[in-house]
Design a protein around this motif. Structure first.
Motif, PDB file in Angstrom:
ATOM      1  N   ASP A   4      35.699  36.251  36.009  1.00  0.00           N
ATOM      2  CA  ASP A   4      34.702  35.213  35.806  1.00  0.00           C
ATOM      3  C   ASP A   4      34.148  34.862  37.181  1.00  0.00           C
ATOM      4  N   LEU A   5      33.019  35.430  37.488  1.00  0.00           N
ATOM      5  CA  LEU A   5      32.391  35.213  38.775  1.00  0.00           C
ATOM      6  C   LEU A   5      31.359  34.115  38.647  1.00  0.00           C
ATOM      7  N   MET A   6      31.532  33.093  39.432  1.00  0.00           N
ATOM      8  CA  MET A   6      30.557  32.008  39.476  1.00  0.00           C
ATOM      9  C   MET A   6      29.788  32.196  40.774  1.00  0.00           C
ATOM     10  N   LEU A   7      28.506  32.475  40.666  1.00  0.00           N
ATOM     11  CA  LEU A   7      27.676  32.728  41.837  1.00  0.00           C
ATOM     12  C   LEU A   7      26.636  31.639  41.960  1.00  0.00           C
ATOM     13  N   ASP A   8      26.586  31.033  43.122  1.00  0.00           N
ATOM     14  CA  ASP A   8      25.573  30.032  43.426  1.00  0.00           C
ATOM     15  C   ASP A   8      24.830  30.539  44.653  1.00  0.00           C
ATOM     16  N   GLU A  24      30.989  40.985  42.501  1.00  0.00           N
ATOM     17  CA  GLU A  24      32.026  41.475  41.590  1.00  0.00           C
ATOM     18  C   GLU A  24      32.610  42.791  42.095  1.00  0.00           C
ATOM     19  N   GLU A  47      39.351  33.988  37.884  1.00  0.00           N
ATOM     20  CA  GLU A  47      38.093  33.372  38.322  1.00  0.00           C
ATOM     21  C   GLU A  47      37.988  33.344  39.831  1.00  0.00           C
ATOM     22  N   SER A  49      34.851  32.134  42.764  1.00  0.00           N
ATOM     23  CA  SER A  49      33.543  31.535  42.984  1.00  0.00           C
ATOM     24  C   SER A  49      32.985  32.040  44.305  1.00  0.00           C
ATOM     25  N   VAL A  51      29.679  31.415  46.820  1.00  0.00           N
ATOM     26  CA  VAL A  51      28.521  30.578  47.120  1.00  0.00           C
ATOM     27  C   VAL A  51      27.772  31.214  48.284  1.00  0.00           C
ATOM     28  N   MET A  96      42.803  30.965  38.810  1.00  0.00           N
ATOM     29  CA  MET A  96      41.742  30.563  39.727  1.00  0.00           C
ATOM     30  C   MET A  96      42.092  31.047  41.129  1.00  0.00           C
ATOM     31  N   ASP A  99      37.401  29.986  46.208  1.00  0.00           N
ATOM     32  CA  ASP A  99      35.985  29.998  46.527  1.00  0.00           C
ATOM     33  C   ASP A  99      35.731  30.729  47.839  1.00  0.00           C
TER      34      ASP A  99
END
Length: 168
Positions: A4-8, A24, A47, A49, A51, A96, A99
């Motif tokens: 679960d990649l959260m990219l901002d 990824e 997960e 993250s 940024v 998790m 980040d």
């Protein structure tokens, strides 16, 4: 593994690059070269993250969390403890990792100085950051050599040249 990649991504990062795909690939390559390659085979979600932001934002984070009043290329904020990584194959909630934060201006300047693409340099920093999330560091010569070798192998998996030879 379900990553679960959260990219901002800040608007200063070139939108023509598929940063999520690159992040990824970098995370998967780093995991494969870590002491925890089985993370890639887990049914349990993992997960991470990423940024992509500005020097100003990284400068503020670096000052707040590391006491260093300057920007840097990448910051890593691990969330998983060593015992959680070691027991990752046991059933449980999403793991998790933490980040990773990259600074656009510093990354671009370093890539230009090394005469490499921003994408390849960012991939290197994402691999580097992922290895930090997995417990690796470069504070001592022996750990630095180990981490560098893992980075080089991970980048080779992505078809990216050894950044330490390019820089030499």
């Amino acid at each position: 593994m379900t990553l679960d990649l959260m990219l901002d991504a800040d608007e200063e990062w070139d939108s023509s690059t598929d940063w999520a795909r690159l992040a990824e690939a970098a995370a998967r390559a780093a995991i494969a070269e870590s002491a925890f390659p089985r993370l890639a085979a887990l049914e349990r979600p993992v997960e991470l993250s990423v940024v992509l932001t500005t020097d100003a934002e990284v400068h503020a984070l670096n000052a707040e969390w590391r006491g260093k009043d300057r920007p840097t290329n990448v910051l890593s904020f691990p969330q998983a403890e060593a015992h959680e990584l070691a027991a990752a194959d046991t059933p449980g909630p999403e793991l998790m990792l933490g980040d990773i934060v990259l600074a656009r201006e510093t990354c671009a300047r370093e890539a230009e100085e090394k005469s490499i693409s921003l994408e390849h340099h960012a991939a290197h920093l994402m691999v580097h950051g992922t290895l930090h999330l997995l417990g690796y560091d470069h504070l001592e010569d022996d750990t630095a050599e180990d981490m560098e070798a893992r980075e080089t192998r991970a980048l080779a998996r992505m078809g990216i040249d050894n950044p330490y030879e390019v820089a030499a």
